[in-house]
Design a protein around this motif. Sequence first.
Motif, PDB file in Angstrom:
ATOM      1  N   VAL A   1      43.899  49.008  38.076  1.00  0.00           N
ATOM      2  CA  VAL A   1      43.761  47.725  37.389  1.00  0.00           C
ATOM      3  C   VAL A   1      43.757  46.576  38.395  1.00  0.00           C
ATOM      4  CG1 VAL A   1      44.921  46.095  35.827  1.00  0.00           C
ATOM      5  CG2 VAL A   1      44.660  48.492  35.176  1.00  0.00           C
ATOM      6  N   ALA A   2      44.560  46.671  39.455  1.00  0.00           N
ATOM      7  CA  ALA A   2      44.584  45.627  40.484  1.00  0.00           C
ATOM      8  C   ALA A   2      43.195  45.444  41.102  1.00  0.00           C
ATOM      9  CB  ALA A   2      45.601  45.974  41.563  1.00  0.00           C
ATOM     10  N   ILE A   3      42.540  46.543  41.412  1.00  0.00           N
ATOM     11  CA  ILE A   3      41.178  46.470  41.956  1.00  0.00           C
ATOM     12  C   ILE A   3      40.234  45.886  40.908  1.00  0.00           C
ATOM     13  CG2 ILE A   3      39.255  47.814  42.899  1.00  0.00           C
ATOM     14  CD1 ILE A   3      41.400  49.886  43.825  1.00  0.00           C
ATOM     15  N   GLY A   4      40.425  46.290  39.657  1.00  0.00           N
ATOM     16  CA  GLY A   4      39.627  45.742  38.569  1.00  0.00           C
ATOM     17  C   GLY A   4      39.818  44.247  38.392  1.00  0.00           C
TER      18      GLY A   4
ATOM     19  N   GLU B   1      41.110  30.092  43.940  1.00  0.00           N
ATOM     20  CA  GLU B   1      41.790  30.831  42.873  1.00  0.00           C
ATOM     21  C   GLU B   1      41.633  32.336  43.063  1.00  0.00           C
ATOM     22  OE1 GLU B   1      41.393  27.477  39.328  1.00  0.00           O
ATOM     23  OE2 GLU B   1      39.721  28.840  39.752  1.00  0.00           O
ATOM     24  N   VAL B   2      40.455  32.760  43.486  1.00  0.00           N
ATOM     25  CA  VAL B   2      40.237  34.185  43.767  1.00  0.00           C
ATOM     26  C   VAL B   2      41.156  34.636  44.896  1.00  0.00           C
ATOM     27  CG1 VAL B   2      38.580  35.933  44.537  1.00  0.00           C
ATOM     28  CG2 VAL B   2      37.855  34.145  42.933  1.00  0.00           C
ATOM     29  N   GLU B   3      41.258  33.818  45.938  1.00  0.00           N
ATOM     30  CA  GLU B   3      42.111  34.171  47.074  1.00  0.00           C
ATOM     31  C   GLU B   3      43.582  34.203  46.688  1.00  0.00           C
ATOM     32  OE1 GLU B   3      41.316  35.362  50.060  1.00  0.00           O
ATOM     33  OE2 GLU B   3      39.301  35.396  49.172  1.00  0.00           O
ATOM     34  N   ARG B   4      44.016  33.295  45.793  1.00  0.00           N
ATOM     35  CA  ARG B   4      45.405  33.329  45.314  1.00  0.00           C
ATOM     36  C   ARG B   4      45.706  34.646  44.620  1.00  0.00           C
ATOM     37  NH1 ARG B   4      46.998  28.474  41.571  1.00  0.00           N
ATOM     38  NH2 ARG B   4      49.018  29.576  41.613  1.00  0.00           N
ATOM     39  N   LEU B   5      44.773  35.100  43.787  1.00  0.00           N
ATOM     40  CA  LEU B   5      44.965  36.368  43.091  1.00  0.00           C
ATOM     41  C   LEU B   5      45.050  37.525  44.082  1.00  0.00           C
ATOM     42  CD1 LEU B   5      45.101  38.249  40.656  1.00  0.00           C
ATOM     43  CD2 LEU B   5      42.614  38.080  40.456  1.00  0.00           C
ATOM     44  N   ILE B   6      44.160  37.541  45.040  1.00  0.00           N
ATOM     45  CA  ILE B   6      44.161  38.620  46.034  1.00  0.00           C
ATOM     46  C   ILE B   6      45.465  38.621  46.822  1.00  0.00           C
ATOM     47  CG2 ILE B   6      43.081  39.427  48.183  1.00  0.00           C
ATOM     48  CD1 ILE B   6      40.377  38.536  46.973  1.00  0.00           C
ATOM     49  N   ARG B   7      45.933  37.441  47.231  1.00  0.00           N
ATOM     50  CA  ARG B   7      47.187  37.358  47.984  1.00  0.00           C
ATOM     51  C   ARG B   7      48.368  37.853  47.164  1.00  0.00           C
ATOM     52  NH1 ARG B   7      45.207  32.304  49.738  1.00  0.00           N
ATOM     53  NH2 ARG B   7      46.578  31.222  48.251  1.00  0.00           N
ATOM     54  N   LEU B   8      48.404  37.496  45.880  1.00  0.00           N
ATOM     55  CA  LEU B   8      49.519  37.933  45.031  1.00  0.00           C
ATOM     56  C   LEU B   8      49.503  39.447  44.866  1.00  0.00           C
ATOM     57  CD1 LEU B   8      51.927  37.406  43.227  1.00  0.00           C
ATOM     58  CD2 LEU B   8      50.358  36.869  41.350  1.00  0.00           C
ATOM     59  N   LEU B   9      48.336  40.012  44.631  1.00  0.00           N
ATOM     60  CA  LEU B   9      48.241  41.472  44.492  1.00  0.00           C
ATOM     61  C   LEU B   9      48.680  42.167  45.769  1.00  0.00           C
ATOM     62  CD1 LEU B   9      44.829  41.615  42.602  1.00  0.00           C
ATOM     63  CD2 LEU B   9      47.032  42.310  41.646  1.00  0.00           C
ATOM     64  N   GLU B  10      48.240  41.656  46.909  1.00  0.00           N
ATOM     65  CA  GLU B  10      48.641  42.246  48.190  1.00  0.00           C
ATOM     66  C   GLU B  10      50.139  42.107  48.408  1.00  0.00           C
ATOM     67  OE1 GLU B  10      44.658  41.842  50.992  1.00  0.00           O
ATOM     68  OE2 GLU B  10      46.009  40.111  50.830  1.00  0.00           O
ATOM     69  N   SER B  11      50.716  40.961  48.035  1.00  0.00           N
ATOM     70  CA  SER B  11      52.164  40.756  48.179  1.00  0.00           C
ATOM     71  C   SER B  11      52.951  41.727  47.314  1.00  0.00           C
ATOM     72  CB  SER B  11      52.534  39.317  47.791  1.00  0.00           C
ATOM     73  OG  SER B  11      51.928  38.392  48.648  1.00  0.00           O
ATOM     74  N   ALA B  12      52.338  42.131  46.192  1.00  0.00           N
ATOM     75  CA  ALA B  12      52.983  43.084  45.287  1.00  0.00           C
ATOM     76  C   ALA B  12      52.782  44.527  45.741  1.00  0.00           C
ATOM     77  CB  ALA B  12      52.438  42.907  43.876  1.00  0.00           C
ATOM     78  N   GLY B  13      52.085  44.721  46.847  1.00  0.00           N
ATOM     79  CA  GLY B  13      51.862  46.075  47.363  1.00  0.00           C
ATOM     80  C   GLY B  13      50.737  46.813  46.674  1.00  0.00           C
ATOM     81  N   LEU B  14      49.772  46.058  46.143  1.00  0.00           N
ATOM     82  CA  LEU B  14      48.682  46.668  45.380  1.00  0.00           C
ATOM     83  C   LEU B  14      47.358  46.598  46.142  1.00  0.00           C
ATOM     84  CD1 LEU B  14      49.706  45.140  41.964  1.00  0.00           C
ATOM     85  CD2 LEU B  14      49.495  47.601  42.418  1.00  0.00           C
TER      86      LEU B  14
END
Length: 370
Positions: A273-276, A294-307
């Motif tokens: 789902v993270a990739i989706g 906004e796209v970069e914020r989402l990517i950073r948050l997912l990466e920070s969550a270990g996804l």
Amino acid sequence: MSKFNVELKRVVDDSYEIEIGYDLKTSLANDVTGGIFGSIKKLAIITDTNVEKLYARDICKMLIDLGFSAELFVFEAGEKSKTREVKARLEDEMLSHAYRRDCAVIAVGGGVVTDLAGFLAGTFARGVPFINYATTLLAAADASVGGKTAVDTPLATNLIGLFNQPKKVYIDIASWKTLDKRQFSSGLSETIKHACLASSELFEYLENNINKILDNDKESCTHIANENCKIKYSVVMKDERESGLREVLNLGHTVGRAIETVSEYKLLHGEAVAIGLVAQARLSNRLGYMNDGEVERLIRLLESAGLPVSIPDYIDRDLLVKKLYTDKKVRNGQLRFVIQNGIGDIVCFGDNVYSTPIDECTAKEIIDIM
């Protein structure tokens, strides 16, 4: 020729309570003894091989000590067990142990357990009551609440199932401490999805507190558990059976579910789902609904969550594009996507329309850059 009009009009109240807290086994026991299942005394506790020893055995023993007839029905942990075959095996085991219409089901576990047990409860003896005792963050955020139950098929996930609401849901935050890092991160994916579609405030909270959440901080984990329920039920209460609005909860799932299947479940649900989510964000950006920041914020948050935020190299891109057509939102052979509108909102494309057709060429271009 004769005609008969069979009038079966009825009003059904499927309301139920979600209890969020720490170590809720006693609360479950009190509810069962207090009559949450009415006069039913025969209980089937459905769980998987991971949760059996952590929680299900104790719950089973506790209920037996309280005078109930309770037995464990266990299947192998993992998404690969969420099948018609496993459901049939569990049903046969219950029948062989004299379970009939005078029984109830208690699902103890994560999303696979609650999906499978809820579906079983809806069809066993034409329907028996059930409750969910969620032991994972993923189940707390998604699978245990909302009434969607299903099994997977070789073609795709969740294609066979029904809407079946539980009598109650218990979200035991204490059980999250037993999750390994990968499972915990996987569960955060659905929380991030909820923030993306409905709450810029929750998104900012996750950005500022992700490390505390990953460390299982009690206050932070309780906060996201409450926010998940609040967001999901603001949707489900308006559209229980996905006639329109509830499609927003599929944000990121068009590509995510396809990746999950094509990976042969090497990726956990939340990882897929993270990739989706990244794929839909890039699509939203192309359509003018999200900016680059906004796209970069989402990517950073997912990466920070270990996804993960990109499609693994072992995934066949062409096969993945074909697999998109197994998504439940497909209409008349056309792919449809839920589209994010900035941070914390979803694009509405008309009266109660929350997904839009996307041509295969555009979908493939997005997948190819992932």
